[in-house]
Scaffold this motif. Structure first.
Motif, mmCIF file in Angstrom:
data_model
loop_
_atom_site.group_PDB
_atom_site.id
_atom_site.type_symbol
_atom_site.label_atom_id
_atom_site.label_comp_id
_atom_site.label_asym_id
_atom_site.label_seq_id
_atom_site.Cartn_x
_atom_site.Cartn_y
_atom_site.Cartn_z
ATOM 1 N N TYR A 47 -1.427 8.123 -21.904
ATOM 2 C CA TYR A 47 -1.155 6.730 -21.554
ATOM 3 C C TYR A 47 0.326 6.583 -21.221
ATOM 4 O O TYR A 47 1.189 7.006 -21.983
ATOM 5 N N GLY A 48 0.627 6.034 -20.057
ATOM 6 C CA GLY A 48 2.025 5.845 -19.666
ATOM 7 C C GLY A 48 2.558 6.935 -18.736
ATOM 8 O O GLY A 48 3.646 6.812 -18.200
ATOM 9 N N ARG A 49 1.762 8.011 -18.550
ATOM 10 C CA ARG A 49 2.237 9.119 -17.710
ATOM 11 C C ARG A 49 2.227 8.737 -16.222
ATOM 12 O O ARG A 49 3.090 9.142 -15.446
ATOM 13 N N VAL A 50 1.210 7.946 -15.820
ATOM 14 C CA VAL A 50 1.076 7.538 -14.417
ATOM 15 C C VAL A 50 1.018 6.006 -14.361
ATOM 16 O O VAL A 50 0.370 5.377 -15.195
ATOM 17 N N SER A 51 1.696 5.434 -13.396
ATOM 18 C CA SER A 51 1.743 3.970 -13.262
ATOM 19 C C SER A 51 0.358 3.370 -13.042
ATOM 20 O O SER A 51 -0.447 3.886 -12.281
ATOM 21 N N ARG A 52 0.107 2.241 -13.705
ATOM 22 C CA ARG A 52 -1.150 1.516 -13.526
ATOM 23 C C ARG A 52 -1.002 0.390 -12.496
ATOM 24 O O ARG A 52 -1.953 -0.357 -12.258
ATOM 25 N N TYR A 53 0.194 0.226 -11.917
ATOM 26 C CA TYR A 53 0.406 -0.907 -11.019
ATOM 27 C C TYR A 53 -0.540 -0.821 -9.826
ATOM 28 O O TYR A 53 -0.565 0.183 -9.110
ATOM 29 N N GLY A 54 -1.329 -1.859 -9.651
ATOM 30 C CA GLY A 54 -2.278 -1.888 -8.550
ATOM 31 C C GLY A 54 -3.631 -1.303 -8.895
ATOM 32 O O GLY A 54 -4.514 -1.223 -8.039
ATOM 33 N N CYS A 55 -3.798 -0.912 -10.150
ATOM 34 C CA CYS A 55 -5.108 -0.459 -10.615
ATOM 35 C C CYS A 55 -5.773 -1.677 -11.251
ATOM 36 O O CYS A 55 -5.244 -2.250 -12.201
ATOM 37 N N ILE A 56 -6.894 -2.090 -10.717
ATOM 38 C CA ILE A 56 -7.551 -3.292 -11.237
ATOM 39 C C ILE A 56 -7.914 -3.051 -12.700
ATOM 40 O O ILE A 56 -8.635 -2.108 -13.025
ATOM 41 N N ALA A 57 -7.379 -3.882 -13.567
ATOM 42 C CA ALA A 57 -7.434 -3.595 -14.999
ATOM 43 C C ALA A 57 -8.836 -3.760 -15.564
ATOM 44 O O ALA A 57 -9.532 -4.723 -15.269
ATOM 45 N N ASP A 78 -6.474 2.017 -20.139
ATOM 46 C CA ASP A 78 -6.573 2.464 -18.745
ATOM 47 C C ASP A 78 -5.551 3.551 -18.422
ATOM 48 O O ASP A 78 -4.368 3.400 -18.695
ATOM 49 N N THR A 79 -6.034 4.639 -17.822
ATOM 50 C CA THR A 79 -5.119 5.676 -17.351
ATOM 51 C C THR A 79 -5.532 6.110 -15.950
ATOM 52 O O THR A 79 -6.712 6.110 -15.608
ATOM 53 N N VAL A 80 -4.536 6.475 -15.164
ATOM 54 C CA VAL A 80 -4.739 6.840 -13.770
ATOM 55 C C VAL A 80 -4.596 8.355 -13.648
ATOM 56 O O VAL A 80 -3.568 8.897 -14.042
ATOM 57 N N GLY A 81 -5.617 9.019 -13.143
ATOM 58 C CA GLY A 81 -5.498 10.477 -13.094
ATOM 59 C C GLY A 81 -6.274 11.103 -11.953
ATOM 60 O O GLY A 81 -7.082 10.459 -11.290
ATOM 61 N N LEU A 113 -2.550 -11.452 -8.859
ATOM 62 C CA LEU A 113 -3.490 -10.701 -8.026
ATOM 63 C C LEU A 113 -4.033 -9.497 -8.802
ATOM 64 O O LEU A 113 -3.384 -9.002 -9.719
ATOM 65 N N PRO A 114 -5.225 -9.025 -8.426
ATOM 66 C CA PRO A 114 -5.808 -7.871 -9.114
ATOM 67 C C PRO A 114 -4.824 -6.697 -9.143
ATOM 68 O O PRO A 114 -4.204 -6.392 -8.131
ATOM 69 N N GLY A 115 -4.701 -6.084 -10.315
ATOM 70 C CA GLY A 115 -3.883 -4.884 -10.440
ATOM 71 C C GLY A 115 -2.413 -5.107 -10.719
ATOM 72 O O GLY A 115 -1.700 -4.169 -11.074
ATOM 73 N N ALA A 116 -1.926 -6.335 -10.548
ATOM 74 C CA ALA A 116 -0.495 -6.573 -10.749
ATOM 75 C C ALA A 116 -0.164 -6.574 -12.241
ATOM 76 O O ALA A 116 -0.996 -6.906 -13.071
#
Lengths: 440, 420
Positions: free
Chosen positions: A164-174, A180-183, B45-48
């Motif tokens: 968690y925190g290794r990859v940015s979640r910005y723009g990942c629909i929560a 949430d992790t992006v990989g 907005l979604p994801g922000a």
């Protein structure tokens, strides 16, 4: 793979598997090929449809966002584009990440290329199918409780749930913001290492992204392993685990031992609390995260949520309500703290822990979606890592007699992706499970 | 039976930071065309994702320190979930159980908490349509909550003016009522025996000190006639009355929980000490010092310290000349435009006026006599101890003798007043 090959495969499998929600036109993709040479120049990839892409339809597989065109792009997409990778499609999934089979989608269930009557896993079923059918070199998934690892295992590819925190979640629909992790997900650990190199690191747009320097994941793959101990939590190989999966992982264990890795039996008695903790905190957060989808400013109204999503919103709303907060949300957070200690203890005795990804091979379509409780148990092995934040690498390690893929996972210490990938690489040098392709 | 009003206050202040609370959009939204200062974050907005504004956090802590609060070393942001069209995420990011500051005081009024949150968008109703302007969405908003310590409308008024002055001294907000950068929500109930009643009436979003007074006075009368029920009301300018808004029985369950997008904020005592050093001398302390150091009347010191720039101007001038009373007088009576004149020029002008126009003593005494005779009430006030009327007399006298008031005139005036 060339872009041409990818588009041929897309044409061949898209309709059969329901893996794609949006296919970028070939002309559009080719246009982007003119970039200068860089780290991922011309490498074709796909995104789970939970990542916003400017002016490219982004749905989270829900009718709520059926026609939604984002005004901006996710950090992970921008970084990949910046490195020269070419986006070919946006992939089907369980709507909002709510599910483990990619059946909870408004775009039709994703079918498993090894057996089209079975599920591909979820929530990132589409991304995994795209990789195993050679529609792209890699995919970006999003793992909240197994959403990268579970479909990777059921489709026979490699998937990395990052720290968690290794990859940015910005723009990942929560879905559930604290899990949430992006990989990346790809055929091999080596490819995952290449992708992670590009997408990892601090993002000023994500306050939870880490400042920790990004190691040279690729350079480290071939370094000598040194003295390594892998933990074998005996409770996790008992009742409830399919015997073929058990045998396959035991075989992988022997393979790892051949490389001089020591296997040590450990105990993780709290492990089975993973599912309840996950299914209180994740719905709580999702009930709040989905509050904005009211159809007032964009998208369609709330009546478009599926019953599974409504169920999660209701459970979460209940758990956060005055009078129930202490008994549910707060209690779950307390257990989460115990969990962090449980993992810290286990990982003090070894460098990483080996365990299954799924308790069973991929079930038939319709088998789990209609049995919510059974569906929760399918997440048994993948829900406990996210509340803790530790990374985990899912690797193909065999097939059932009926020809369905089997996966295992290596769970490591915080920010130890480099070591996980190194072991994964070594294992894949000696095995060929990850190279097998479904006949479609 | 003696009835005591029991009043508490919630004050919202928009911080004058360059950017919004959780994104890079400009925070100054006053008078801007709608929806030009927005981005994915403040539009929800979604994801922000929100990234807290460090300056806003620092300024909130400065204010909490200036109000003698205990500063929490670990603080966090929480989500307050509710639906409203001006709230794009479906929740407001605020602070619930670990605000930046707690347990402070301003005078004898106890401050319960000082916390930071984001402002909402703004609704505009036009005919059948409701429009939303998101320029204000995400502007940093500090909330200062008192204990129910006020026992009169007068006390509320004094507190609000003090608070506004402190905020302006700190330079963290214009605290301008007209622009909505300071908003007031008093809660009031009536008590027969001075103990806390089991109900309170909250009056929402008032935008002037005068309306707070009027609303409270109205409520004191109304609550003596009507049953005591827990209620939210609003101030209606048209009716000159408070009117019921939604009833407290329908109170929302806001489902507060820690915002998972924002890590907790940890402060060390060293960091807090550094922030505290930025607090300038506050109005109260400055006033006391001015009276003592420059031998000014309470009246003059009060006016000079009302605004920090004026106070600084005075001190700048006082470094160049020890005619403190004259300098004060010139500034207070606006004999010179201090916005265009540097302090040295002011001192120069004062000196010139004194040398160029020596006072004829007989003419001066005659003028003073005339002024005093014409204002018997003011003389009586002076005798009762209201020394503030000196300023009034000085103004009249200097008009009559056509020279600016100075120490000499003041000395003669005081002698003649005391002799009457």
């Amino acid at each position: 793979m060339t872009i041409d090959e990818c588009y041929q495969n897309i044409g061949r499998i898209a309709d059969k598997t329901n893996a794609f929600i949006t296919v970028i036109s070939k002309a559009e993709a080719v246009k982007k090929m003119q970039h200068a040479k860089s780290f991922l120049s011309g490498v074709p990839f796909v995104l789970k449809d939970s990542y916003v892409t400017k002016h490219i339809k982004t749905t989270a597989a829900s009718n709520v966002l059926k026609d939604y065109l984002p005004q901006y792009s996710a950090t992970v997409y921008r970084r990949l584009e910046g490195a020269g990778a070419i986006l070919l499609g946006k992939m089907n999934m369980d709507a909002w990440g709510h599910g483990g089979t990619s059946e909870n989608t408004d775009f039709g269930p994703v079918k498993n290329p090894w057996d089209l009557t079975r599920v591909a896993g979820g929530s990132g079923g589409g991304p995994a199918v795209a990789v195993v059918t050679d529609c792209a070199d890699f995919a970006i998934g999003e793992d909240t409780g197994g959403s990268i690892r579970n479909p990777a295992a059921w489709c026979g590819i490699t998937g990395l749930k990052v720290t968690y925190g290794r990859v940015s979640r910005y723009g990942c629909i929560a879905y559930a913001s604290s899990f949430d992790t992006v990989g990346p997900t790809a055929r091999t650990a080596q490819q995952c290492a290449r992708i992670l190199r590009v997408i990892a690191g601090k993002d000023p747009y994500d306050a939870t992204s880490s400042n920790k320097p990004v190691p040279d994941y690729v350079g480290q793959l071939k370094k000598p392993l040194g003295k390594l101990t892998i933990g074998w939590p005996k409770e996790l190989f008992g009742e409830g685990l399919d015997w073929e999966i058990k045998i396959a992982i035991e075989q992988a264990r022997r393979e790892l031992e051949k490389h001089g890795i020591k296997i040590k039996e450990i105990s993780m008695p709290l492990f089975s609390y993973g599912v309840p903790v996950y299914y209180i905190i994740a719905p709580s957060e999702t009930s709040s995260n989905l509050g904005r989808y009211d159809g007032v400013r964009f998208g369609n109204g709330r009546e478009n949520f599926t019953s599974e999503t409504k169920r999660r919103i209701m459970v979460g709303t209940y758990a956060l309500s005055a009078g129930y907060y202490d008994a549910y949300y707060k209690k779950a957070q307390q257990v989460r703290t115990l969990f962090i200690k449980e993992y810290a203890k286990a990982l003090s005795e070894c460098d990483m822990v080996l365990m299954p990804v799924n308790p069973t091979p991929p079930p038939k379509i319709g088998e789990l979606i209609n049995d919510p409780v059974k569906k929760l148990l399918a997440d048994y092995y993948t829900t406990s890592q996210n509340p803790v934040g530790v990374p985990s690498l899912a690797l193909p390690c065999g097939f059932t007699r009926s020809g369905l893929p089997i996966g295992m996972q290596l769970v490591g210490k915080m920010f130890s992706e480099d070591l996980l990938l190194q072991v994964g690489y070594r294992y894949q040098q000696a095995t060929d499970w990850h190279t097998r392709k479904p006949k479609l | 039976m003696k009835i005591t009003p029991i009043i508490g206050l919630e004050v919202h202040v928009e911080l004058a930071t360059a950017s919004k609370m959780f994104c890079g959009c400009p925070a100054d939204h006053f008078g801007k065309p709608p929806n030009i200062q927005t981005c994915p974050v403040c539009l929800g907005l979604p994801g922000a994702l929100p990234v807290p504004n460090k300056k806003a956090v620092e300024w909130t802590i400065i204010l909490a320190q200036a109000l003698d609060c205990k500063i929490n070393l670990i603080s966090k942001f929480d989500r307050k979930n509710y639906f409203y069209p001006d709230l794009p995420k479906g929740y407001q990011i605020t602070q619930y159980d670990q605000p930046f500051g707690e347990n402070g005081k301003l005078g004898k009024i106890r401050i319960r908490r000082v916390h930071l949150e984001e402002d909402t968008g703004k609704l505009q109703h036009e005919g059948q349509q409701s429009l939303v302007d998101f320029n204000r969405s995400g502007v940093p908003l500090v909330e200062i909550v008192t204990e129910p310590d006020f026992r009169s409308v007068e006390e509320v008024d004094v507190y609000l003016k003090k608070l506004q002055r402190i905020i302006r001294y700190l330079g963290i907000s214009s605290a301008d009522m007209e622009k909505g950068s300071m908003r007031l929500e008093p809660s009031i109930s009536l008590s027969n025996d001075g103990s806390l009643p089991n109900y309170r009436v909250e009056v929402k979003n008032i935008n002037s000190f005068r309306f707070v007074r009027m609303a409270l006075e109205y409520e004191i009368k109304r609550q003596q006639k009507e049953p005591h029920i827990q209620q939210t009301r609003g101030w209606s300018e048209a009716k000159n009355a408070t009117v019921p808004q939604r009833e407290k029985e329908e109170a929302h369950d806001y489902r507060y929980f820690p915002d998972p997008d924002i890590p907790p904020i940890r402060m060390s005592n060293e960091q807090l000490a550094i922030i505290k050093e930025q607090i300038p001398e506050l109005p109260e302390a400055k006033l006391t010092r001015f009276v003592k150091q420059y031998n000014l009347s309470q009246y003059a010191a009060n006016i000079l310290t009302d605004d920090k720039n004026t106070a600084d101007y005075f001190e700048e001038a006082a470094k160049l000349s020890d005619q403190f009373a004259d300098i004060a007088n010139w500034i207070i009576n606006k004999k010179a435009d201090i916005t265009t004149l540097v302090p040295a020029q002011l001192v120069e002008q004062i000196k010139k006026s004194q040398t160029a126009m020596p006072v004829d003593k007989t003419a001066l005494e005659q003028a003073i006599k005339t002024v005093l005779s014409a204002n018997p009430k003011a003389v009586a006030d002076y005798k009762k101890g209201k020394t503030a009327v000196i300023g009034f007399f000085l103004g009249k006298i200097s008009q009559a003798v056509k020279i600016p008031a100075n120490d000499m005139i003041r000395t003669v005036l005081e002698r003649m007043l005391n002799a009457r």
